[in-house]
Design a protein around this motif. Structure first.
Motif, PDB file in Angstrom:
ATOM      1  N   ASN A  90       1.769   1.970  -1.717  1.00  0.00           N
ATOM      2  CA  ASN A  90       0.933   1.811  -2.913  1.00  0.00           C
ATOM      3  C   ASN A  90      -0.135   0.770  -2.619  1.00  0.00           C
ATOM      4  N   SER A  97       5.718   9.161  -9.721  1.00  0.00           N
ATOM      5  CA  SER A  97       6.048   8.306 -10.861  1.00  0.00           C
ATOM      6  C   SER A  97       4.853   7.468 -11.322  1.00  0.00           C
ATOM      7  N   SER A 142       4.980   4.614 -12.151  1.00  0.00           N
ATOM      8  CA  SER A 142       5.174   3.247 -11.667  1.00  0.00           C
ATOM      9  C   SER A 142       4.175   2.890 -10.582  1.00  0.00           C
ATOM     10  N   ILE A 143       3.493   3.902 -10.017  1.00  0.00           N
ATOM     11  CA  ILE A 143       2.475   3.664  -9.008  1.00  0.00           C
ATOM     12  C   ILE A 143       1.328   2.826  -9.587  1.00  0.00           C
ATOM     13  N   ASN A 166       1.530   0.105 -11.127  1.00  0.00           N
ATOM     14  CA  ASN A 166       1.811  -1.322 -10.961  1.00  0.00           C
ATOM     15  C   ASN A 166       1.744  -1.655  -9.479  1.00  0.00           C
ATOM     16  N   LYS A 207       2.705  -4.047  -7.866  1.00  0.00           N
ATOM     17  CA  LYS A 207       3.892  -4.709  -7.331  1.00  0.00           C
ATOM     18  C   LYS A 207       4.895  -3.699  -6.778  1.00  0.00           C
ATOM     19  N   ASN A 208       4.771  -2.449  -7.185  1.00  0.00           N
ATOM     20  CA  ASN A 208       5.679  -1.413  -6.700  1.00  0.00           C
ATOM     21  C   ASN A 208       5.180  -0.881  -5.362  1.00  0.00           C
ATOM     22  N   ASN A 209       5.958  -1.098  -4.330  1.00  0.00           N
ATOM     23  CA  ASN A 209       5.589  -0.650  -2.991  1.00  0.00           C
ATOM     24  C   ASN A 209       6.859  -0.291  -2.233  1.00  0.00           C
ATOM     25  N   SER A 210       7.376   0.882  -2.518  1.00  0.00           N
ATOM     26  CA  SER A 210       8.616   1.342  -1.898  1.00  0.00           C
ATOM     27  C   SER A 210       8.539   2.848  -1.712  1.00  0.00           C
ATOM     28  N   SER A 252       9.992   5.075  -3.113  1.00  0.00           N
ATOM     29  CA  SER A 252      10.050   5.801  -4.386  1.00  0.00           C
ATOM     30  C   SER A 252       8.653   6.156  -4.892  1.00  0.00           C
ATOM     31  N   CYS A 253       7.630   5.424  -4.436  1.00  0.00           N
ATOM     32  CA  CYS A 253       6.255   5.687  -4.881  1.00  0.00           C
ATOM     33  C   CYS A 253       5.762   7.056  -4.436  1.00  0.00           C
TER      34      CYS A 253
END
Length: 224
Positions: free
Chosen positions: A32, A204, A206-207, A209, A211-214, A216-217
């Motif tokens: 991300n 998702s 959540s991309i 944000n 701060k989300n960098n896993s 799951s992105c």
């Protein structure tokens, strides 16, 4: 526009694909990648030697006195050769920005849905970019970049009306780094990308944000 992308390959894959020597920074998987971060970019010196380093994603012209508080992350292909902020970098300071996908938000009944766009075979590619180096009042050098964008091609238009200029392959990447290549060669670049070589799928929200960098992105989801 282009405001998020990913680069999740190994260092060996990156060096092999772009014919690079050693790097002097640690390459970490970016699921991300967002404006304001230091991102891998490839430049070419006057002797034609390539090297890779990290540039701030948020373009600061060398002549500016005070940086724009809102980072300029994209440069439009249609005006890059004339716009004062970009024209000198277009002429002298072009770069490649490696990626394995980018994200765009598609309008939907339930609100904007982030989509991941990538090659169907998962291969690496490069955005056309420009860069410049600004010297702070304290004398520190800050090198920064922007991704060049253009009107969306037919396969991208249902998702968004703009897209990054994606260079079709190594020969086009070499031509982009060649400062003598005119902008007219690149304005229709998006239309040269075969539709059947690209795919897009929802991911998702959540991309949104940074701060989300896993991993799951990049996982596909059913429409949220």
């Amino acid at each position: 526009m282009c405001g998020r992308y990913s680069l999740t390959v190994t260092l060996e894959q990156l060096l092999s694909r772009f014919e690079l020597g050693n790097v002097h920074f640690r390459l970490e998987a970016g699921y991300n990648i967002a404006p304001g971060q230091l991102i891998p970019a490839i430049i070419e010196d006057n002797e034609g030697n390539r090297r890779i380093g990290r540039l701030l994603w948020g373009f600061i012209p060398s002549w500016t006195k005070v940086p724009n508080p809102k980072p300029v992350i994209n440069a439009r292909a249609e005006t890059i050769a004339e716009k004062p902020s970009f024209r000198e970098s277009f002429r002298r300071k072009r770069c490649l920005i490696p990626a394995d996908s980018f994200y765009e938000w598609k309008a939907a009944d339930h609100g904007k849905q982030p989509m991941r766009i990538m090659k169907t075979n998962g291969e690496l590619f490069a955005f056309a970019g420009i860069y410049d180096t600004w010297v702070t009042p304290e004398g520190e050098r800050q090198s920064s970049c922007a991704i060049v964008t253009t009107a969306a091609s037919s396969w991208m238009d249902p998702i968004h009306h703009r897209m990054p200029v994606i260079l079709p392959g190594p020969s086009s990447e070499a031509k982009w780094l060649d400062r003598s290549t005119p902008i007219g060669h690149w304005q229709d670049m998006a239309s040269m990308l075969a539709e059947d070589k690209w795919k897009a799928y929802p991911v998702s929200k959540s991309i949104g944000n940074v701060k989300n960098n896993s991993p799951s992105c990049i996982e596909p989801i059913t429409q949220e």
